[in-house]
Design a protein around this motif. Structure first.
Motif, PDB file in Angstrom:
ATOM      1  N   ARG A 107      20.356 -38.720 -51.292  1.00 16.76           N
ATOM      2  CA  ARG A 107      20.960 -38.840 -49.969  1.00 16.76           C
ATOM      3  C   ARG A 107      22.472 -38.940 -50.006  1.00 16.76           C
ATOM      4  O   ARG A 107      23.135 -38.910 -48.961  1.00 16.76           O
ATOM      5  CB  ARG A 107      20.372 -40.062 -49.262  1.00 16.76           C
ATOM      6  CG  ARG A 107      18.892 -39.969 -49.004  1.00 16.76           C
ATOM      7  CD  ARG A 107      18.290 -41.308 -48.650  1.00 16.76           C
ATOM      8  NE  ARG A 107      18.342 -42.225 -49.781  1.00 16.76           N
ATOM      9  CZ  ARG A 107      17.929 -43.491 -49.728  1.00 16.76           C
ATOM     10  NH1 ARG A 107      17.448 -43.979 -48.595  1.00 16.76           N
ATOM     11  NH2 ARG A 107      18.002 -44.260 -50.799  1.00 16.76           N
ATOM     12  N   VAL A 135      15.944 -35.479 -44.130  1.00 16.76           N
ATOM     13  CA  VAL A 135      16.910 -34.496 -43.636  1.00 16.76           C
ATOM     14  C   VAL A 135      18.263 -34.717 -44.279  1.00 16.76           C
ATOM     15  O   VAL A 135      18.972 -33.761 -44.629  1.00 16.76           O
ATOM     16  CB  VAL A 135      17.008 -34.562 -42.098  1.00 16.76           C
ATOM     17  CG1 VAL A 135      18.142 -33.678 -41.589  1.00 16.76           C
ATOM     18  CG2 VAL A 135      15.685 -34.147 -41.462  1.00 16.76           C
ATOM     19  N   ARG A 136      18.639 -35.977 -44.483  1.00 18.61           N
ATOM     20  CA  ARG A 136      19.915 -36.275 -45.126  1.00 18.61           C
ATOM     21  C   ARG A 136      19.937 -35.729 -46.553  1.00 18.61           C
ATOM     22  O   ARG A 136      20.942 -35.154 -46.994  1.00 18.61           O
ATOM     23  CB  ARG A 136      20.159 -37.778 -45.144  1.00 18.61           C
ATOM     24  CG  ARG A 136      21.467 -38.188 -45.819  1.00 18.61           C
ATOM     25  CD  ARG A 136      21.696 -39.666 -45.700  1.00 18.61           C
ATOM     26  NE  ARG A 136      22.910 -40.077 -46.408  1.00 18.61           N
ATOM     27  CZ  ARG A 136      23.376 -41.313 -46.454  1.00 18.61           C
ATOM     28  NH1 ARG A 136      22.723 -42.283 -45.829  1.00 18.61           N
ATOM     29  NH2 ARG A 136      24.482 -41.597 -47.112  1.00 18.61           N
ATOM     30  N   LEU A 138      18.207 -33.181 -47.709  1.00 16.69           N
ATOM     31  CA  LEU A 138      18.300 -31.727 -47.607  1.00 16.69           C
ATOM     32  C   LEU A 138      19.699 -31.294 -47.180  1.00 16.69           C
ATOM     33  O   LEU A 138      20.214 -30.259 -47.644  1.00 16.69           O
ATOM     34  CB  LEU A 138      17.257 -31.198 -46.627  1.00 16.69           C
ATOM     35  CG  LEU A 138      15.802 -31.291 -47.103  1.00 16.69           C
ATOM     36  CD1 LEU A 138      14.840 -31.038 -45.940  1.00 16.69           C
ATOM     37  CD2 LEU A 138      15.532 -30.304 -48.237  1.00 16.69           C
ATOM     38  N   ALA A 139      20.335 -32.078 -46.306  1.00 18.72           N
ATOM     39  CA  ALA A 139      21.703 -31.764 -45.891  1.00 18.72           C
ATOM     40  C   ALA A 139      22.680 -31.911 -47.052  1.00 18.72           C
ATOM     41  O   ALA A 139      23.651 -31.149 -47.164  1.00 18.72           O
ATOM     42  CB  ALA A 139      22.122 -32.662 -44.727  1.00 18.72           C
ATOM     43  N   GLU A 140      22.431 -32.868 -47.936  1.00 17.86           N
ATOM     44  CA  GLU A 140      23.254 -33.012 -49.130  1.00 17.86           C
ATOM     45  C   GLU A 140      23.071 -31.818 -50.059  1.00 17.86           C
ATOM     46  O   GLU A 140      24.034 -31.327 -50.661  1.00 17.86           O
ATOM     47  CB  GLU A 140      22.904 -34.305 -49.862  1.00 17.86           C
ATOM     48  CG  GLU A 140      23.579 -35.534 -49.307  1.00 17.86           C
ATOM     49  CD  GLU A 140      25.067 -35.533 -49.612  1.00 17.86           C
ATOM     50  OE1 GLU A 140      25.470 -35.997 -50.696  1.00 17.86           O
ATOM     51  OE2 GLU A 140      25.832 -35.034 -48.762  1.00 17.86           O
ATOM     52  N   TYR A 142      22.310 -28.832 -49.000  1.00 22.21           N
ATOM     53  CA  TYR A 142      23.043 -27.781 -48.298  1.00 22.21           C
ATOM     54  C   TYR A 142      24.531 -27.877 -48.616  1.00 22.21           C
ATOM     55  O   TYR A 142      25.193 -26.853 -48.857  1.00 22.21           O
ATOM     56  CB  TYR A 142      22.811 -27.918 -46.794  1.00 22.21           C
ATOM     57  CG  TYR A 142      23.640 -26.981 -45.941  1.00 22.21           C
ATOM     58  CD1 TYR A 142      23.142 -25.741 -45.557  1.00 22.21           C
ATOM     59  CD2 TYR A 142      24.914 -27.339 -45.519  1.00 22.21           C
ATOM     60  CE1 TYR A 142      23.896 -24.876 -44.781  1.00 22.21           C
ATOM     61  CE2 TYR A 142      25.683 -26.481 -44.753  1.00 22.21           C
ATOM     62  CZ  TYR A 142      25.173 -25.249 -44.378  1.00 22.21           C
ATOM     63  OH  TYR A 142      25.932 -24.395 -43.617  1.00 22.21           O
ATOM     64  N   GLU A 212      12.493 -29.683 -41.048  1.00 23.64           N
ATOM     65  CA  GLU A 212      13.470 -30.533 -41.722  1.00 23.64           C
ATOM     66  C   GLU A 212      14.520 -29.680 -42.429  1.00 23.64           C
ATOM     67  O   GLU A 212      15.707 -30.021 -42.447  1.00 23.64           O
ATOM     68  CB  GLU A 212      12.757 -31.481 -42.675  1.00 23.64           C
ATOM     69  CG  GLU A 212      11.871 -32.476 -41.943  1.00 23.64           C
ATOM     70  CD  GLU A 212      11.045 -33.369 -42.863  1.00 23.64           C
ATOM     71  OE1 GLU A 212      11.158 -33.215 -44.098  1.00 23.64           O
ATOM     72  OE2 GLU A 212      10.304 -34.220 -42.344  1.00 23.64           O
ATOM     73  N   GLU A 215      16.843 -28.455 -39.641  1.00 29.22           N
ATOM     74  CA  GLU A 215      17.728 -29.513 -39.163  1.00 29.22           C
ATOM     75  C   GLU A 215      18.872 -29.766 -40.139  1.00 29.22           C
ATOM     76  O   GLU A 215      19.978 -30.142 -39.740  1.00 29.22           O
ATOM     77  CB  GLU A 215      16.937 -30.799 -38.931  1.00 29.22           C
ATOM     78  CG  GLU A 215      17.737 -31.891 -38.253  1.00 29.22           C
ATOM     79  CD  GLU A 215      16.895 -33.094 -37.859  1.00 29.22           C
ATOM     80  OE1 GLU A 215      17.473 -34.182 -37.666  1.00 29.22           O
ATOM     81  OE2 GLU A 215      15.660 -32.944 -37.741  1.00 29.22           O
ATOM     82  N   ALA A 216      18.622 -29.547 -41.431  1.00 28.58           N
ATOM     83  CA  ALA A 216      19.652 -29.745 -42.448  1.00 28.58           C
ATOM     84  C   ALA A 216      20.591 -28.548 -42.571  1.00 28.58           C
ATOM     85  O   ALA A 216      21.545 -28.585 -43.350  1.00 28.58           O
ATOM     86  CB  ALA A 216      18.998 -30.026 -43.801  1.00 28.58           C
TER      87      ALA A 216
END
Length: 277
Positions: A107, A135-136, A138-140, A142, A212, A215-216
């Motif tokens: 995360r 999601v956090r 996956l966003a990391e 990304y 998810e 969203e990321a």
């Protein structure tokens, strides 16, 4: 080569103590090298070899454990860095030739922006029961992957525990059945002294994972059942011991890996996405 966290890295969110303690037992590496766990290992390897760009490419293996996948990826010519929250994992992965390992949390990755060709999360989403945390993570991924790069994440399927308990006969024990049915309802597995098989985890509905990814910021490109239905069949361990039958099992599982009606029957699911250029 093991790297220690630096003072400039972001403050990592706390990883649950029971999760770290579970993996500090050192059983995960052997689980994937022995018995039926080999099916998960070989199928993950098979899928990744088809999804990843050609070597050399830079791979960030988040939650990479002792480096069981980093080892063969490095052997294939990739440049691999492992990030893991378990100190014993970091130490062992860091011993592998050509592998860099450091402590970190999915995360809040200790990674620069857009520098990796591939980001793997072959375990972190198992242990994030809350959607915002998943999601956090996956966003990391990304953030760390370059535009056009690939992100592959593993999840445990919602009914994997129920299927496993039935196969082993433990579902007929009333206390196990109550706990297993509860996980089937909401995906939340909590450790218990009476059921020490696993630690705090989230068993995902296959249908929720693409959302998810979206969203990321990732574009979902494919989903792959890892073990298919083969892991539920009697005799699979003996089949894996026989080279000819092993190849037949792997080929059959590959044949149905993305069949929508069978995705949830697999124990694990790999979801692949991409950061658009």
């Amino acid at each position: 080569m093991t790297q220690s966290p630096s003072a400039t890295e972001p403050q990592l969110p706390a990883v649950r103590e029971e999760i770290v303690a579970y993996y500090e037992q050192g059983k995960e590496d052997a689980r994937l090298r022995e018995g039926t766990g080999r099916l998960e290992f070989w199928r993950t390897q098979d899928i990744l070899r088809r999804l990843l760009p050609g070597a050399p490419a830079r791979v960030l293996d988040v939650g990479g454990g002792t480096g069981i996948h980093a080892e063969w990826l490095t052997g294939d010519g990739y440049e691999v860095e492992v990030v893991d929250p378990v100190p014993m994992h970091v130490e062992r992965a860091g011993r592998l030739p050509g592998v860099t390992a450091r402590h970190g949390d999915a995360r809040a990755l200790p990674a620069e922006d857009a520098v990796y060709d591939v980001v793997l999360l072959l375990g972190p989403l198992y242990h994030l029961p809350e959607r915002p945390d998943r999601v956090r993570a996956l966003a990391e991924a990304y953030r760390a992957v370059r535009p056009g790069g690939v992100v592959v994440a593993a999840t445990i399927n919602r009914f994997a525990g129920l299927n496993d308990m039935l196969m082993q006969g433990n579902y007929f024990l009333s206390e196990r059945r109550v706990r297993t049915d509860a996980v089937s309802d909401d995906g939340r597995h909590m450790p218990s002294p009476d059921d020490p098989i696993f630690t705090t985890a989230y068993f995902a509905d296959p249908a929720e994972v693409p959302g998810e990814f979206t969203e990321a910021g990732l574009v979902c490109e494919g989903r792959y059942g890892v073990e298919g239905v083969a892991w539920l069949m009697g005799g699979v361990e003996e089949w894996l011991d026989d080279p000819e039958r092993r190849e037949a099992v792997l080929a059959a599982t590959r044949r149905i890996e993305s069949e929508p009606s069978l995705l949830g029957a697999s124990g694990h699911l790999l979801t692949a996405g991409r950061r658009l250029p």
